[in-house]
Design a protein around this motif. Structure first.
Motif, mmCIF file in Angstrom:
data_model
loop_
_atom_site.group_PDB
_atom_site.id
_atom_site.type_symbol
_atom_site.label_atom_id
_atom_site.label_comp_id
_atom_site.label_asym_id
_atom_site.label_seq_id
_atom_site.Cartn_x
_atom_site.Cartn_y
_atom_site.Cartn_z
ATOM 1 N N PRO A 111 40.665 51.041 13.344
ATOM 2 C CA PRO A 111 41.438 51.597 14.113
ATOM 3 C C PRO A 111 41.921 52.697 13.794
ATOM 4 O O PRO A 111 42.446 53.067 12.539
ATOM 5 C CB PRO A 111 42.418 51.297 14.232
ATOM 6 C CG PRO A 111 42.898 49.986 13.454
ATOM 7 C CD PRO A 111 41.363 49.721 13.066
ATOM 8 N N THR A 114 44.688 58.065 17.938
ATOM 9 C CA THR A 114 43.548 58.231 19.635
ATOM 10 C C THR A 114 42.908 59.359 19.916
ATOM 11 O O THR A 114 42.216 59.883 20.778
ATOM 12 C CB THR A 114 43.287 57.027 20.423
ATOM 13 O OG1 THR A 114 44.594 57.177 21.211
ATOM 14 C CG2 THR A 114 43.670 55.238 19.886
ATOM 15 N N GLU A 321 44.084 47.175 23.198
ATOM 16 C CA GLU A 321 43.588 46.919 22.243
ATOM 17 C C GLU A 321 43.301 45.835 21.134
ATOM 18 O O GLU A 321 42.190 46.240 20.037
ATOM 19 C CB GLU A 321 42.420 47.967 22.125
ATOM 20 C CG GLU A 321 42.890 49.047 20.800
ATOM 21 C CD GLU A 321 43.444 50.337 21.495
ATOM 22 O OE1 GLU A 321 44.755 49.376 22.678
ATOM 23 O OE2 GLU A 321 44.742 51.533 21.023
ATOM 24 N N TRP A 322 45.184 45.699 20.905
ATOM 25 C CA TRP A 322 44.790 44.971 19.712
ATOM 26 C C TRP A 322 46.109 44.007 20.151
ATOM 27 O O TRP A 322 47.534 44.453 19.469
ATOM 28 C CB TRP A 322 45.010 46.431 17.943
ATOM 29 C CG TRP A 322 45.229 45.814 16.889
ATOM 30 C CD1 TRP A 322 45.175 44.223 16.828
ATOM 31 C CD2 TRP A 322 44.798 46.508 16.023
ATOM 32 N NE1 TRP A 322 45.311 43.911 15.238
ATOM 33 C CE2 TRP A 322 45.401 45.508 14.552
ATOM 34 C CE3 TRP A 322 45.718 47.656 15.337
ATOM 35 C CZ2 TRP A 322 45.226 45.787 13.741
ATOM 36 C CZ3 TRP A 322 45.815 47.600 14.125
ATOM 37 C CH2 TRP A 322 45.938 46.996 13.517
#
Ligand SMILES: *Cc1c(COP(=O)(O)O)cnc(C)c1O
Length: 352
Positions: A111, A114, A321-322
């Protein structure tokens, strides 16, 4: 609506989701890695003086000459190796626009920030997302990845983990394409990759005044690269990308490094204190060299904690997402003491 036709790449993609900026006051904001301390008083004085004595009717210098000169002095890089941007986000965008054609691959370890994905998709490029190993060291597959452009966020967001310059050198040597090292948080880390710049034409460094200089609202970033790269970037840049107040404020900020160094030292010391407290509360804390930490409770969805903190007017960053981790910006000592107090109480309540 048949006259309104969007590019397929636009319709297919999601936009970037920035952290919340609450409208009402009273929040302790630990969700977007802003600096809790105000900018240097010299910045405010320079802005006030400009407004009192000069006109906003004129266009600003297109290349932000005075800022460029100052950045060149401060960072020890010749002026024609420097480009000033409307925040470093603009500079990242320009880089993608001059290197990436539709279908080209853009590689970065995940990650991470983004926005690299968003910029790639906007350009019709293809993201090549390579997972970091458990310890967040440089992934070998990333060094070897065939790509048109590579990004490395260092220290990385959202983890705060840091890759030392000797590994960055290995990456730059091993890559047959430009490598952008996004050093948005590097002032909180032990060292920059800047000394490598002269030796590698494919190395591009990006920094910002938004984090360590407490000037996220001013929107000023720096890009350092070989003059051949700067020349092409200038073709893609909007003529007046940095407004005059930002140019004036940036110069004043670069004149008061002593002030910034003190704030950095305070934030680093609060970061270490806070990390220890979180470990004592049973979190795994990624070793951070930035002004935030990623805390984790393996397998526990921390949305409840994020929500409960928000209810208590403390904002931290939760990434769906985490879900078993939270990213927490380092605020003032008082803010972090308050946060530790809230988290301890909420964990006890939830029996986690
Ligand atoms: C905050 C941040 C930026 C954007 O900085 P601006 O100069 O405010 O545009 C870029 N990259 C990373 C990794 C960041 O966290």
């Amino acid at each position: 609506m048949n006259v309104v036709e969007f590019r397929r790449a636009i319709l297919a993609m999601q936009g970037y989701t920035p952290g919340e900026q609450p409208r009402e006051g009273g929040f302790v904001k630990l969700n977007t890695n802003e600096n809790p301390y105000p900018p240097s008083p010299r910045v405010i004085a320079a802005l006030q003086e400009f407004l009192a004595s000069r006109s906003l009717a004129l266009y600003p210098p297109p290349l932000s000459d005075a800022v460029r000169r100052k950045a060149s002095e401060v960072y020890g890089v010749p002026e024609d190796w420097v480009l000033i941007g409307n925040g470093s986000d603009e500079l990242l965008d320009l880089v993608v626009r001059i290197f990436v054609d539709p279908g080209d691959r853009v590689a970065y370890p995940v990650p991470t920030y983004t926005y690299y994905r968003v910029l790639t998709l906007l350009q019709g490029g293809v993201p090549l997302e390579i997972p970091f190993p458990e310890d967040f060291s440089l992934p070998e597959a990333f060094v070897a990845a065939p790509a048109r452009l590579k990004f490395l966020c260092n220290p990385n967001s959202p983890t705060g983990t840091f890759i030392p310059p000797r590994d960055i050198e290995r990456l730059v040597r091993g890559s047959a394409c430009p490598v952008v090292v996004d050093e948005a948080y590097v002032d909180f880390a032990p060292e920059s990759a800047l000394p490598l710049l002269k030796r590698y034409e494919n190395l591009i460094l990006v920094r910002t005044l938004s984090k360590s200089f407490s000037l996220a609202g001013l929107r000023v970033g720096f890009l350092f690269a070989h003059p051949a790269v700067i020349r092409e970037l200038l073709k893609a840049k909007a003529s007046y990308n940095v407004n005059i107040l930002s140019q004036v404020g940036a110069c004043a900020a670069l004149d008061d490094l002593e002030y910034v160094r003190e704030n950095i030292a305070r934030i680093r010391s609060t970061r270490e204190w806070f990390s220890e407290k979180m470990r004592a509360l049973g979190f795994f804390v990624y070793p951070s060299e930035a002004n935030f930490v990623m805390v984790r409770k393996a397998g526990v969805d921390l949305r409840f904690l994020y929500e409960a903190l928000k209810h208590r007017k403390v904002l931290v960053r939760y990434f769906p997402e985490w879900p078993d981790a939270l990213r927490i910006s380092i605020g003032t000592e008082r803010e972090m003491e308050l946060l530790v107090h809230h988290i301890a109480a909420l964990l006890e309540e939830a029996h986690v």
